[in-house]
Enzyme design. Structure first.
Site, PDB file in Angstrom:
ATOM      1  N   THR A  95      28.498  41.638  31.386  1.00  0.00           N
ATOM      2  CA  THR A  95      29.103  40.361  30.987  1.00  0.00           C
ATOM      3  C   THR A  95      28.209  39.212  31.438  1.00  0.00           C
ATOM      4  O   THR A  95      28.301  38.123  30.886  1.00  0.00           O
ATOM      5  CB  THR A  95      30.516  40.179  31.591  1.00  0.00           C
ATOM      6  OG1 THR A  95      30.435  40.303  33.004  1.00  0.00           O
ATOM      7  CG2 THR A  95      31.483  41.205  31.046  1.00  0.00           C
ATOM      8  N   ASP A 122      24.023  49.171  37.986  1.00  0.00           N
ATOM      9  CA  ASP A 122      25.473  49.190  38.089  1.00  0.00           C
ATOM     10  C   ASP A 122      25.874  49.175  39.565  1.00  0.00           C
ATOM     11  O   ASP A 122      25.335  49.955  40.363  1.00  0.00           O
ATOM     12  CB  ASP A 122      25.980  50.476  37.414  1.00  0.00           C
ATOM     13  CG  ASP A 122      27.473  50.487  37.223  1.00  0.00           C
ATOM     14  OD1 ASP A 122      28.213  50.119  38.163  1.00  0.00           O
ATOM     15  OD2 ASP A 122      27.907  50.876  36.131  1.00  0.00           O
ATOM     16  N   TYR A 179      44.491  44.291  38.715  1.00  0.00           N
ATOM     17  CA  TYR A 179      43.400  43.423  39.200  1.00  0.00           C
ATOM     18  C   TYR A 179      43.725  42.831  40.572  1.00  0.00           C
ATOM     19  O   TYR A 179      42.909  42.884  41.497  1.00  0.00           O
ATOM     20  CB  TYR A 179      43.137  42.300  38.176  1.00  0.00           C
ATOM     21  CG  TYR A 179      42.159  41.264  38.656  1.00  0.00           C
ATOM     22  CD1 TYR A 179      40.794  41.532  38.680  1.00  0.00           C
ATOM     23  CD2 TYR A 179      42.593  40.017  39.106  1.00  0.00           C
ATOM     24  CE1 TYR A 179      39.890  40.586  39.135  1.00  0.00           C
ATOM     25  CE2 TYR A 179      41.694  39.066  39.567  1.00  0.00           C
ATOM     26  CZ  TYR A 179      40.344  39.362  39.581  1.00  0.00           C
ATOM     27  OH  TYR A 179      39.457  38.425  40.046  1.00  0.00           O
ATOM     28  N   ASN A 218      41.700  28.967  40.960  1.00  0.00           N
ATOM     29  CA  ASN A 218      41.200  28.945  39.578  1.00  0.00           C
ATOM     30  C   ASN A 218      39.858  28.214  39.510  1.00  0.00           C
ATOM     31  O   ASN A 218      39.807  26.994  39.538  1.00  0.00           O
ATOM     32  CB  ASN A 218      42.226  28.297  38.651  1.00  0.00           C
ATOM     33  CG  ASN A 218      43.450  29.185  38.441  1.00  0.00           C
ATOM     34  OD1 ASN A 218      44.153  29.506  39.388  1.00  0.00           O
ATOM     35  ND2 ASN A 218      43.688  29.589  37.225  1.00  0.00           N
TER      36      ASN A 218
HETATM   37  C1  UD2 Z   1      43.846  33.297  37.043  1.00  0.00           C
HETATM   38  C2  UD2 Z   1      42.544  34.028  36.878  1.00  0.00           C
HETATM   39  C3  UD2 Z   1      42.757  35.503  36.868  1.00  0.00           C
HETATM   40  C4  UD2 Z   1      43.524  35.940  38.097  1.00  0.00           C
HETATM   41  C5  UD2 Z   1      44.821  35.135  38.160  1.00  0.00           C
HETATM   42  C6  UD2 Z   1      45.582  35.453  39.438  1.00  0.00           C
HETATM   43  C7  UD2 Z   1      41.009  32.640  35.616  1.00  0.00           C
HETATM   44  C8  UD2 Z   1      40.376  32.400  34.290  1.00  0.00           C
HETATM   45  N1  UD2 Z   1      41.923  33.643  35.646  1.00  0.00           N
HETATM   46  O1  UD2 Z   1      44.697  33.487  35.956  1.00  0.00           O
HETATM   47  O2  UD2 Z   1      41.508  36.165  36.850  1.00  0.00           O
HETATM   48  O3  UD2 Z   1      42.749  35.722  39.249  1.00  0.00           O
HETATM   49  O4  UD2 Z   1      44.530  33.744  38.195  1.00  0.00           O
HETATM   50  O5  UD2 Z   1      46.820  34.856  39.434  1.00  0.00           O
HETATM   51  O6  UD2 Z   1      40.691  32.000  36.611  1.00  0.00           O
HETATM   52  N2  UD2 Z   1      47.393  28.563  29.432  1.00  0.00           N
HETATM   53  C9  UD2 Z   1      47.825  27.760  28.382  1.00  0.00           C
HETATM   54  N3  UD2 Z   1      47.133  27.778  27.208  1.00  0.00           N
HETATM   55  C10 UD2 Z   1      46.009  28.555  27.032  1.00  0.00           C
HETATM   56  C11 UD2 Z   1      45.562  29.367  28.111  1.00  0.00           C
HETATM   57  C12 UD2 Z   1      46.286  29.351  29.301  1.00  0.00           C
HETATM   58  O7  UD2 Z   1      48.837  27.051  28.503  1.00  0.00           O
HETATM   59  O8  UD2 Z   1      45.405  28.495  25.938  1.00  0.00           O
HETATM   60  C13 UD2 Z   1      48.145  28.548  30.706  1.00  0.00           C
HETATM   61  C14 UD2 Z   1      48.579  29.931  31.128  1.00  0.00           C
HETATM   62  O9  UD2 Z   1      49.800  30.299  30.543  1.00  0.00           O
HETATM   63  C15 UD2 Z   1      48.707  29.733  32.636  1.00  0.00           C
HETATM   64  C16 UD2 Z   1      47.643  28.685  32.959  1.00  0.00           C
HETATM   65  O10 UD2 Z   1      47.294  28.088  31.723  1.00  0.00           O
HETATM   66  O11 UD2 Z   1      49.972  29.217  32.958  1.00  0.00           O
HETATM   67  C17 UD2 Z   1      46.391  29.251  33.612  1.00  0.00           C
HETATM   68  O12 UD2 Z   1      45.904  30.326  32.837  1.00  0.00           O
HETATM   69  P1  UD2 Z   1      44.486  31.036  33.126  1.00  0.00           P
HETATM   70  O13 UD2 Z   1      44.409  32.212  32.218  1.00  0.00           O
HETATM   71  O14 UD2 Z   1      43.390  30.053  33.074  1.00  0.00           O
HETATM   72  O15 UD2 Z   1      44.544  31.458  34.647  1.00  0.00           O
HETATM   73  P2  UD2 Z   1      45.610  32.295  35.508  1.00  0.00           P
HETATM   74  O16 UD2 Z   1      45.965  31.422  36.658  1.00  0.00           O
HETATM   75  O17 UD2 Z   1      46.711  32.835  34.699  1.00  0.00           O
END
Ligand code: UD2
Length: 301
Positions: free
Chosen positions: A38, A54, A141, A170
């Site tokens: 990635t 790896d 995860y 985040n």
């Molecule tokens: C984060 C981490 C994940 C894991 C997790 C642990 C990232 C990218 N992901 O997920 O790897 O560590 O934390 O809890 O850092 N949302 C919207 N619209 C969109 C996309 C997302 O409203 O188009 C909302 C989503 O529903 C959530 C928030 O934004 O409430 C954050 O979403 P995310 O996927 O960026 O990160 P998260 O905290 O779920």
């Protein structure tokens, strides 16, 4: 760190790439171990030595570990969705490989700074979340990161390996991957650049703690030299940002006329996630410096 030899696993990735560059700038000798699955080799700074391999492969890890004083272990499969689809596959990378890195570090006497995650807390019962809060991860995860975080502590207790686990909240910033499984900031930016709409999942009052990658790099550098090892620190800003507020901040910068629409809340979404940053401030002398508004200005310019 100017005299040190450092290994960055995942050094062709988002956080690892920024970290490898910062280490090179400080005059460290930098090795990168990455399979470029990635990550992208062009992210690895020219001054670093890339071992393309790896992280599950002991021989590749040992080759990359030669003469190393400190390892920053950033290599992982960071997708929650992928861990749900293939828990054995992500476990092998996120847990087994971490154990391999710890063993190799023990052999050469290197310190290990590990990229842990706020995912280990699951849905926090209260925010801000201190390091001692209950840990009930809600995905493979999160459980994998928790297991590796505990292994770091155990390697310090049992074998005297100097370890520090950094629990990233985040993380955002330049170079973060786009696409369907990217973080919300990247997603909103892509949507705004396309003229909208920006899609908020649920009512948008859910909160996150967005920490800029430059601050995450600074936390890693602090962890490389701290006297306090065998422990873990939250890496966040301590500030809660509502997702609807984030959507407006990004819309206003990129496409002021674009619409913000609300869809279904994401299944199992966490309502509130904010770091308690007092332990990192007191023991690691680390505090995030980049305000979200400035980080977004920079990212979206
Ligand atoms: C984060 C981490 C994940 C894991 C997790 C642990 C990232 C990218 N992901 O997920 O790897 O560590 O934390 O809890 O850092 N949302 C919207 N619209 C969109 C996309 C997302 O409203 O188009 C909302 C989503 O529903 C959530 C928030 O934004 O409430 C954050 O979403 P995310 O996927 O960026 O990160 P998260 O905290 O779920």
């Amino acid at each position: 760190l100017s005299e040190a030899t450092a290994l960055v696993t995942g050094g062709a990735g988002f956080v690892g790439g920024h970290l490898a560059r910062a280490l090179c700038e400080r005059g460290a000798t930098v090795h990168v171990l990455d399979d470029c699955s990635t990550g992208a080799p062009e992210r690895v700074p020219d001054a670093a030595t890339l071992v393309e391999g790896d992280v599950r492969d002991d021989a590749a890890v040992r080759e990359a570990m030669a003469g190393v004083d400190v390892v920053f272990h950033e290599a992982a499969i960071v997708s929650v969705e992928r861990s749900v689809d293939d828990p054995e596959g992500t476990h092998a990378v996120n847990v087994d490989a971490t154990l391999g890195v710890l063993e190799a570090a023990r052999e050469v006497g290197a310190r290990v700074v590990f990229a842990s995650s706020a995912a280990i807390y699951g849905a926090p019962k209260a925010v801000p979340v201190p390091e001692g809060a209950p840990k009930e991860p809600s995905s493979p995860y999160g459980l994998e990161k928790l297991s590796a975080d505990h292994y770091c502590r155990l390697y310090a207790d049992l074998y005297g390996v100097e370890t520090v686990a950094l629990r990233y909240f985040n993380v955002y910033g330049p170079g973060q991957r786009g696409g369907p499984y990217s973080g919300v900031i990247t997603k909103f930016a892509e949507q705004a650049r396309a003229g909208g709409p920006l899609t908020v999942q649920g009512d948008g009052t859910q909160t996150r703690d967005f920490v800029h990658v430059a601050d995450v790099v600074r936390a890693n550098l602090a962890a490389a030299t701290t006297d306090e090892t065998g422990t873990a620190y939250n890496v966040g800003t301590g500030r809660a940002v509502e997702i609807r507020e984030l959507a407006a901040l990004i819309r206003d910068r990129v496409a002021p006329g674009a619409e913000i629409v609300h869809g279904e809340a994401r299944a199992g979404d966490i309502r509130a996630s904010v770091a308690d940053v007092s332990k990192a401030r007191e023991e690691l002398d680390f505090e995030a410096e980049t305000a979200l508004a400035d980080g977004l200005d920079d990212l979206l310019a």
